[in-house]
Motif scaffolding. Structure first.
Motif, PDB file in Angstrom:
ATOM      1  N   ARG A  18       0.863  -1.183   0.000  1.00  0.00           N
ATOM      2  CA  ARG A  18       0.000   0.000   0.000  1.00  0.00           C
ATOM      3  C   ARG A  18       0.890   1.220   0.000  1.00  0.00           C
ATOM      4  N   LYS A  19       0.641   2.139  -0.919  1.00  0.00           N
ATOM      5  CA  LYS A  19       1.440   3.355  -0.993  1.00  0.00           C
ATOM      6  C   LYS A  19       0.522   4.566  -1.102  1.00  0.00           C
ATOM      7  N   ASP A  20       0.874   5.619  -0.374  1.00  0.00           N
ATOM      8  CA  ASP A  20       0.161   6.886  -0.478  1.00  0.00           C
ATOM      9  C   ASP A  20       0.713   7.636  -1.678  1.00  0.00           C
ATOM     10  N   MET A  21       0.162   7.341  -2.851  1.00  0.00           N
ATOM     11  CA  MET A  21       0.689   7.872  -4.107  1.00  0.00           C
ATOM     12  C   MET A  21       0.203   9.287  -4.392  1.00  0.00           C
ATOM     13  N   HIS A  22      -1.005   9.644  -3.917  1.00  0.00           N
ATOM     14  CA  HIS A  22      -1.612  10.917  -4.284  1.00  0.00           C
ATOM     15  C   HIS A  22      -2.229  11.570  -3.057  1.00  0.00           C
ATOM     16  N   THR A  23      -2.514  12.866  -3.181  1.00  0.00           N
ATOM     17  CA  THR A  23      -3.186  13.596  -2.115  1.00  0.00           C
ATOM     18  C   THR A  23      -4.689  13.652  -2.312  1.00  0.00           C
ATOM     19  N   GLU A  49      -1.929  14.693 -10.722  1.00  0.00           N
ATOM     20  CA  GLU A  49      -0.668  14.111 -11.178  1.00  0.00           C
ATOM     21  C   GLU A  49      -0.849  12.683 -11.665  1.00  0.00           C
ATOM     22  N   CYS A  50       0.106  12.260 -12.504  1.00  0.00           N
ATOM     23  CA  CYS A  50       0.184  10.883 -12.982  1.00  0.00           C
ATOM     24  C   CYS A  50       1.481  10.291 -12.460  1.00  0.00           C
ATOM     25  N   MET A  51       1.394   9.138 -11.795  1.00  0.00           N
ATOM     26  CA  MET A  51       2.547   8.513 -11.162  1.00  0.00           C
ATOM     27  C   MET A  51       2.760   7.107 -11.727  1.00  0.00           C
ATOM     28  N   CYS A  52       3.969   6.580 -11.522  1.00  0.00           N
ATOM     29  CA  CYS A  52       4.286   5.219 -11.952  1.00  0.00           C
ATOM     30  C   CYS A  52       5.012   4.492 -10.829  1.00  0.00           C
ATOM     31  N   LEU A  53       4.529   3.313 -10.488  1.00  0.00           N
ATOM     32  CA  LEU A  53       5.145   2.447  -9.485  1.00  0.00           C
ATOM     33  C   LEU A  53       5.823   1.279 -10.189  1.00  0.00           C
ATOM     34  N   ASP A  54       7.143   1.164 -10.034  1.00  0.00           N
ATOM     35  CA  ASP A  54       7.898   0.060 -10.623  1.00  0.00           C
ATOM     36  C   ASP A  54       7.969  -1.070  -9.602  1.00  0.00           C
ATOM     37  N   SER A 113       7.779   7.028  -9.416  1.00  0.00           N
ATOM     38  CA  SER A 113       8.263   8.148 -10.218  1.00  0.00           C
ATOM     39  C   SER A 113       7.079   8.965 -10.708  1.00  0.00           C
ATOM     40  N   ALA A 114       7.287  10.286 -10.816  1.00  0.00           N
ATOM     41  CA  ALA A 114       6.256  11.177 -11.333  1.00  0.00           C
ATOM     42  C   ALA A 114       6.397  11.292 -12.842  1.00  0.00           C
ATOM     43  N   LEU A 115       5.277  11.171 -13.560  1.00  0.00           N
ATOM     44  CA  LEU A 115       5.278  11.295 -15.011  1.00  0.00           C
ATOM     45  C   LEU A 115       4.730  12.628 -15.478  1.00  0.00           C
ATOM     46  N   LEU A 116       3.672  13.103 -14.830  1.00  0.00           N
ATOM     47  CA  LEU A 116       2.947  14.243 -15.362  1.00  0.00           C
ATOM     48  C   LEU A 116       2.295  14.994 -14.224  1.00  0.00           C
ATOM     49  N   SER A 117       2.410  16.322 -14.245  1.00  0.00           N
ATOM     50  CA  SER A 117       1.756  17.163 -13.249  1.00  0.00           C
ATOM     51  C   SER A 117       0.874  18.175 -13.951  1.00  0.00           C
TER      52      SER A 117
END
Length: 379
Positions: free
Chosen positions: A281-286, A309-314, A335-339
């Motif tokens: 479980r990751k807090d990826m966004h607000t 935002e758009c994020m990517c989890l490897d 990693s962040a892809l797009l804001s």
């Protein structure tokens, strides 16, 4: 490693990077949904990268579904004229009733759309393959005049509220909506409807194996459509009370893995063989997670989208440990892809099967397209 972070703007811009172009273009409508055609991309994989994206509008006086074609110049084949178009261009459009809440391409140049008026519509896109062939032949003059067109194949009104999500498998379409119902549409004119499956709005649905579907709402729930039962066979609870599941994605090669995006901004990855707690479980966004999606050809990458935002989890290490004891340090890197800037809230994410491209729609009348896979990813 990942493409530069950029913000959606009202102006069209095409920027070439080391591994391809990041593009932002104006659509002229508020983008509520996007879908990528794998058929179009695969047809050109040996010569160039040409993507066809469907754009569904919302909150307009007259809503539309439009098709856009785009390419990157560095991918064009040798001998292509320097003036050959690489900027995105609209190649087809059709009017529709209600906001276009969701879309997916079907095989055979078809597109299915779900609408806020409860309708599910299947469109045939006539001339799409001819358009792709014209692009491959490099005939710019013919490309400008050879436009596909939409034809309605079938439509159903089985939901008592807005359709929120659809998923396709072969010729079968499943939809969910604000009424908490699951509707299955096959090749014939009739639909199977399971009412009362969810007491709250169902936000997302995706096919699994053996005529099972996973849904997002009060929890991740898996239903067996071989029966008409409204009772799920598996339930995966969200991480906290008062939290709803907004989105989900089923892993393309490990069918017991499901990713879920929550209203709290957290992203979870579950193994359905253990329903007590998620693998990670990751807090990826607000803010709420609008979309989560395993990349169809490099599924170690998990993408998530919020309004900001758009994020990517490897998840490479997690994939390596599949079938063995899970280790806490396998949770992966983000990693962040797009804001988005303050005026450009994201609406939906789609990935191009067979390529390394992603597209993100926004309510500020733009589409963003970029390269999603870092150089070291092999699959």
């Amino acid at each position: 490693i990942f493409p530069r972070v950029f913000s959606a703007t009202m102006m069209l811009s095409v920027r070439d990077g080391e591994r391809g172009a990041a593009q932002v273009w104006s659509t002229g409508v508020k983008v509520h949904s996007v879908a990528c055609s794998s058929e179009a991309v695969n047809a050109h994989s040996r010569q160039s990268t040409y993507g066809v994206v469907a754009v569904g509008s919302g909150e307009e006086v007259r809503n539309t579904i439009s098709l856009w074609g785009y390419a990157t110049r560095k991918d064009l084949g040798a001998g292509t004229p320097e003036h050959f178009p690489t900027k995105p261009r609209q190649i087809a459009q059709t009017p529709c009733d209600g906001d276009v809440a969701c879309m997916q391409f079907l095989r055979g140049s078809r597109l299915v759309s779900g609408h806020t008026n409860g309708m599910v519509v299947i469109h045939r896109i006539l001339g799409l393959q001819d358009h792709i062939d014209t692009y491959r032949d490099g005939d710019e003059e013919q490309l400008a005049s050879d436009s596909p067109r939409f034809e309605t194949m079938g439509q159903w009104n089985r939901h008592r509220g807005a359709v929120t999500s659809i998923s396709v498998m072969d010729d079968n379409v499943v939809s969910v909506g604000e009424d908490g119902a699951i509707c299955l549409f096959g090749p014939g004119p009739h639909a199977q409807v399971i009412k009362g499956a969810e007491p709250v709005i169902m936000r997302a649905v995706q096919w699994m194996a053996s005529k099972r579907v996973a849904t997002a709402g009060s929890a991740v729930k898996i239903y067996d459509l071989n029966t008409d039962s409204a009772r799920p066979v598996v339930t995966l609870l969200p991480s906290a009370r008062g939290v709803f599941v907004q989105s989900l994605s089923v892993h393309p090669t490990i069918p017991t893995y499901i990713a879920s995006g929550e209203s709290s901004g957290a992203v979870c990855v579950w193994d359905t063989r253990n329903t007590a707690y998620p693998l990670t479980r990751k807090d990826m966004h607000t803010g709420p997670v609008i979309n989560v999606a395993f990349h169809p050809t490099s599924p170690r990458l998990l993408f998530s989208l919020s309004g900001e935002e758009c994020m990517c989890l490897d998840m490479a290490r997690m994939m390596e440990s599949h079938g063995t004891a899970y280790r806490q340090d396998d949770e992966g890197t983000v990693s962040a892809l797009l804001s988005a800037d303050s005026s450009a809230r994201h609406s939906q994410l789609a990935l191009h099967p067979g390529t390394n491209s992603y597209v993100v729609g926004s309510y500020s009348e733009t589409i963003s397209a970029g390269e999603a896979i870092p150089p070291y990813v092999g699959g």
